[in-house]
Design a protein around this motif. Structure first.
Motif, short mmCIF file in Angstrom:
data_model
loop_
_atom_site.label_atom_id
_atom_site.label_comp_id
_atom_site.label_asym_id
_atom_site.label_seq_id
_atom_site.Cartn_x
_atom_site.Cartn_y
_atom_site.Cartn_z
N PHE A 1 42.31 47.72 47.68
CA PHE A 1 40.93 47.75 48.16
C PHE A 1 40.23 46.28 48.62
O PHE A 1 38.91 46.39 48.63
N ASN A 2 40.77 45.50 48.82
CA ASN A 2 40.42 44.17 49.10
C ASN A 2 39.56 43.46 47.95
O ASN A 2 38.43 42.91 48.31
N ILE A 3 39.82 43.95 46.73
CA ILE A 3 38.94 43.44 45.75
C ILE A 3 39.89 42.35 45.13
O ILE A 3 40.92 42.37 44.81
N PRO A 4 39.16 41.26 45.03
CA PRO A 4 39.93 39.92 44.49
C PRO A 4 40.57 40.41 42.97
O PRO A 4 39.67 41.08 42.20
N PRO A 5 41.89 39.84 42.57
CA PRO A 5 41.88 40.12 41.11
C PRO A 5 41.22 39.72 40.05
O PRO A 5 40.98 40.19 39.14
N GLU A 6 40.63 38.54 40.41
CA GLU A 6 39.73 37.98 39.11
C GLU A 6 38.38 38.63 39.12
O GLU A 6 37.90 38.85 37.75
N ALA A 7 37.99 39.14 40.13
CA ALA A 7 36.78 40.20 39.95
C ALA A 7 37.15 41.59 39.11
O ALA A 7 36.64 41.99 38.29
N THR A 8 38.24 42.10 39.47
CA THR A 8 38.84 43.26 38.82
C THR A 8 38.95 42.86 37.09
O THR A 8 38.70 43.68 36.40
N LYS A 9 39.48 41.82 37.08
CA LYS A 9 39.81 41.29 35.49
C LYS A 9 38.63 41.02 34.88
O LYS A 9 38.35 41.48 33.59
N SER A 10 37.38 40.74 35.65
CA SER A 10 36.17 40.50 34.91
C SER A 10 35.55 41.83 34.44
O SER A 10 34.91 42.16 33.60
N ILE A 11 35.78 42.83 35.65
CA ILE A 11 35.08 44.07 35.19
C ILE A 11 35.85 44.68 34.06
O ILE A 11 35.16 45.30 33.06
N LEU A 12 37.41 44.52 34.06
CA LEU A 12 37.97 45.23 33.08
C LEU A 12 37.76 44.55 31.55
O LEU A 12 37.68 45.40 30.94
N ASN A 13 37.58 43.25 31.65
CA ASN A 13 37.12 42.55 30.30
C ASN A 13 35.68 43.17 30.03
O ASN A 13 35.50 43.35 28.70
#
Length: 178
Positions: A91-103
């Motif tokens: 979905f063109n979401i950077p992995p770092e952004a997804t990781k911070s959301i999940l955290n």
């Protein structure tokens, strides 16, 4: 933004189970508590109980923070968090952004810390993630609240839905302001 989103959530939820509230008011009006006089002899007992209850609450909250920090550390050590966050690159979401959301969905402090180091120049994505996480609060806080209200006849569902809406509203308000 958070104040405005809280007010908006309050307006949306003002009629949540209105009929049930009237029933509770009728039941409590029938069973009025008789006020006890506080005397010198029971003042110490009341004060001691309040101190014990507050210390127990502090330990419970600290326990939840430690538990979720351990869960996040375990997910990071086993690379489960990295694997899950790399799935959202579709979905063109950077992995770092997804990781911070999940955290942040697990524990707010770790998520906001992670969001603040995504882009050092305070990009709009970092600010939106931080705003959402501040509005929502995370699963750790949700369970802390649930452990406190579980002794009463209060549902956690309106709190969860309200905090989710507050996070989304805060995120969208940031998008429109900046």
């Amino acid at each position: 933004m958070h104040l405005l989103s809280s007010i908006l959530v309050g307006i949306i939820f003002k009629n949540w189970k209105k009929n049930e509230d009237k029933l509770i008011q009728r039941l409590t009006s029938k069973n009025k508590y008789q006020n006890e006089l506080i005397t010198v002899s029971n003042f110490g007992e009341i004060l001691g109980n309040s101190i014990k209850n507050s210390i127990q609450s502090i330990l419970t909250i600290g326990g939840y923070i430690i538990l979720f920090s351990i869960i996040i550390s375990t997910l990071e050590t086993t690379n489960i968090l990295n694997i899950f966050s790399s799935l959202f690159t579709i979905f063109n979401i950077p992995p770092e952004a997804t990781k911070s959301i999940l955290n942040g969905l697990l524990e707010i402090t770790n998520g906001i810390n992670q969001a603040s180091i995504i882009y050092p120049d305070f990009s709009i994505l970092s600010i939106m993630i931080t705003s959402f996480l501040l509005g929502f609060g995370g699963l750790s806080i949700l369970l802390q609240i649930f452990s406190i209200i579980s002794k009463e006849n209060i549902s956690i569902k309106p709190y969860f839905y309200g905090k989710l809406l507050q996070g989304l509203f805060s995120c969208f308000f940031i998008l429109f302001i900046i």
